[in-house]
Design a protein around this motif. Structure first.
Motif, mmCIF file in Angstrom:
data_model
loop_
_atom_site.group_PDB
_atom_site.id
_atom_site.type_symbol
_atom_site.label_atom_id
_atom_site.label_comp_id
_atom_site.label_asym_id
_atom_site.label_seq_id
_atom_site.Cartn_x
_atom_site.Cartn_y
_atom_site.Cartn_z
ATOM 1 N N UNK A 1 -16.194 -32.257 32.622
ATOM 2 C CA UNK A 1 -15.821 -32.747 33.956
ATOM 3 C C UNK A 1 -14.408 -33.319 33.995
ATOM 4 N N UNK A 2 -13.792 -33.483 32.841
ATOM 5 C CA UNK A 2 -12.465 -34.110 32.793
ATOM 6 C C UNK A 2 -11.369 -33.056 32.948
ATOM 7 N N UNK A 3 -10.166 -33.543 33.135
ATOM 8 C CA UNK A 3 -9.017 -32.649 33.200
ATOM 9 C C UNK A 3 -7.994 -33.086 32.153
ATOM 10 N N UNK A 4 -6.930 -32.354 32.086
ATOM 11 C CA UNK A 4 -5.873 -32.649 31.129
ATOM 12 C C UNK A 4 -4.591 -33.054 31.860
ATOM 13 N N UNK A 5 -4.737 -33.682 33.036
ATOM 14 C CA UNK A 5 -3.591 -34.078 33.849
ATOM 15 C C UNK A 5 -2.645 -35.027 33.128
ATOM 16 N N UNK A 6 -3.182 -35.809 32.201
ATOM 17 C CA UNK A 6 -2.335 -36.782 31.509
ATOM 18 C C UNK A 6 -1.173 -36.082 30.792
ATOM 19 N N UNK A 7 -1.368 -34.827 30.403
ATOM 20 C CA UNK A 7 -0.318 -34.081 29.697
ATOM 21 C C UNK A 7 0.918 -33.949 30.582
ATOM 22 N N UNK A 8 0.714 -33.585 31.840
ATOM 23 C CA UNK A 8 1.863 -33.474 32.743
ATOM 24 C C UNK A 8 2.386 -34.854 33.143
ATOM 25 N N UNK A 9 1.499 -35.841 33.228
ATOM 26 C CA UNK A 9 1.929 -37.189 33.629
ATOM 27 C C UNK A 9 2.814 -37.845 32.572
ATOM 28 N N UNK A 10 2.627 -37.505 31.312
ATOM 29 C CA UNK A 10 3.526 -38.045 30.287
ATOM 30 C C UNK A 10 4.706 -37.102 30.032
ATOM 31 N N UNK A 11 4.706 -35.941 30.705
ATOM 32 C CA UNK A 11 5.814 -35.005 30.614
ATOM 33 C C UNK A 11 5.827 -34.186 29.335
ATOM 34 N N UNK A 12 4.689 -34.092 28.683
ATOM 35 C CA UNK A 12 4.638 -33.434 27.385
ATOM 36 C C UNK A 12 4.988 -31.951 27.466
ATOM 37 N N UNK A 13 4.496 -31.251 28.465
ATOM 38 C CA UNK A 13 4.755 -29.814 28.564
ATOM 39 C C UNK A 13 6.244 -29.509 28.773
ATOM 40 N N UNK A 14 6.949 -30.384 29.481
ATOM 41 C CA UNK A 14 8.380 -30.181 29.722
ATOM 42 C C UNK A 14 9.168 -30.305 28.423
ATOM 43 N N UNK A 15 8.674 -31.124 27.517
ATOM 44 C CA UNK A 15 9.346 -31.430 26.269
ATOM 45 C C UNK A 15 9.127 -30.350 25.212
ATOM 46 N N UNK A 16 8.005 -29.651 25.308
ATOM 47 C CA UNK A 16 7.635 -28.691 24.275
ATOM 48 C C UNK A 16 8.272 -27.324 24.487
ATOM 49 N N UNK A 17 8.540 -26.653 23.386
ATOM 50 C CA UNK A 17 8.999 -25.269 23.459
ATOM 51 C C UNK A 17 7.834 -24.430 24.000
ATOM 52 N N UNK A 18 8.105 -23.240 24.514
ATOM 53 C CA UNK A 18 7.015 -22.410 25.035
ATOM 54 C C UNK A 18 5.907 -22.149 24.007
ATOM 55 N N UNK A 19 6.278 -21.923 22.749
ATOM 56 C CA UNK A 19 5.236 -21.654 21.750
ATOM 57 C C UNK A 19 4.401 -22.906 21.461
ATOM 58 N N UNK A 20 5.039 -24.081 21.467
ATOM 59 C CA UNK A 20 4.277 -25.325 21.257
ATOM 60 C C UNK A 20 3.406 -25.632 22.477
ATOM 61 N N UNK A 21 3.905 -25.331 23.671
ATOM 62 C CA UNK A 21 3.103 -25.521 24.884
ATOM 63 C C UNK A 21 1.867 -24.621 24.845
ATOM 64 N N UNK A 22 2.037 -23.387 24.357
ATOM 65 C CA UNK A 22 0.883 -22.492 24.189
ATOM 66 C C UNK A 22 -0.109 -23.075 23.190
ATOM 67 N N UNK A 23 0.404 -23.664 22.121
ATOM 68 C CA UNK A 23 -0.458 -24.301 21.132
ATOM 69 C C UNK A 23 -1.234 -25.454 21.732
ATOM 70 N N UNK A 24 -0.573 -26.252 22.559
ATOM 71 C CA UNK A 24 -1.248 -27.366 23.232
ATOM 72 C C UNK A 24 -2.366 -26.847 24.124
ATOM 73 N N UNK A 25 -2.097 -25.785 24.864
ATOM 74 C CA UNK A 25 -3.135 -25.205 25.722
ATOM 75 C C UNK A 25 -4.297 -24.676 24.879
ATOM 76 N N UNK A 26 -3.991 -24.106 23.727
ATOM 77 C CA UNK A 26 -5.049 -23.617 22.833
ATOM 78 C C UNK A 26 -5.904 -24.779 22.329
#
Length: 139
Positions: A98-123
């Motif tokens: 029931x939860x989401x992963x909104x905190x990732x965008x709220x801390x700006x983590x995806x903006x900071x990561x390279x595309x391959x690391x962002x894919x890893x985070x999603x995995x």
């Protein structure tokens, strides 16, 4: 603490950090606190596909709750997965699903990561949801 409260706690912690260099260091420090996995848990079964580094995520279901532990051969991925372990470990499968992963965008983590690391985070996030679904079916 609920998942949302844990997410807010992390958001609040990141708000005190001025720039991405400090956030990067903080994530690395979090990874150093992660107890890691014994060698026998660093199996192909626990390896998260899609990560640039090797990241292992192990889940144990007891007393109606999922408990996660993880490890990585990279310092940044280890810190990132430690955030996820901190938030989702000790909760029911329903709470996780029931939860989401909104905190990732709220801390700006995806903006900071390279595309391959962002894919890893999603995995990593998909694997946590996968474990929740799998253990929900077993219970």
């Amino acid at each position: 603490m609920t998942i949302q409260e844990k997410q807010q706690e992390i958001i609040d912690e990141f708000e005190f950090l001025d720039d991405w260099e400090q956030k990067y260091e903080y994530i690395i420090d979090l990874g150093k606190e992660l107890k890691g996995l014994p060698e026998e848990k660093k199996s192909e079964e626990n390896l998260i596909k899609g990560c640039q580094s090797k990241v292992w995520l192990d889940a144990e279901f007891r007393d109606g709750k999922l408990f996660f532990n993880a490890d990585s051969d990279g310092i940044l991925p280890k810190g990132i997965v430690s955030l996820l372990v901190r938030i989702y470990s000790g909760h029911t499968t329903k709470e996780i699903l029931d939860s989401d992963f909104d905190f990732i965008s709220k801390i700006g983590l995806q903006e900071f990561l390279s595309p391959s690391r962002a894919n890893g985070l999603m995995a990593m996030t998909k694997q946590i949801k996968f474990y929740a679904v799998a253990f929900q079916l077993k219970s």
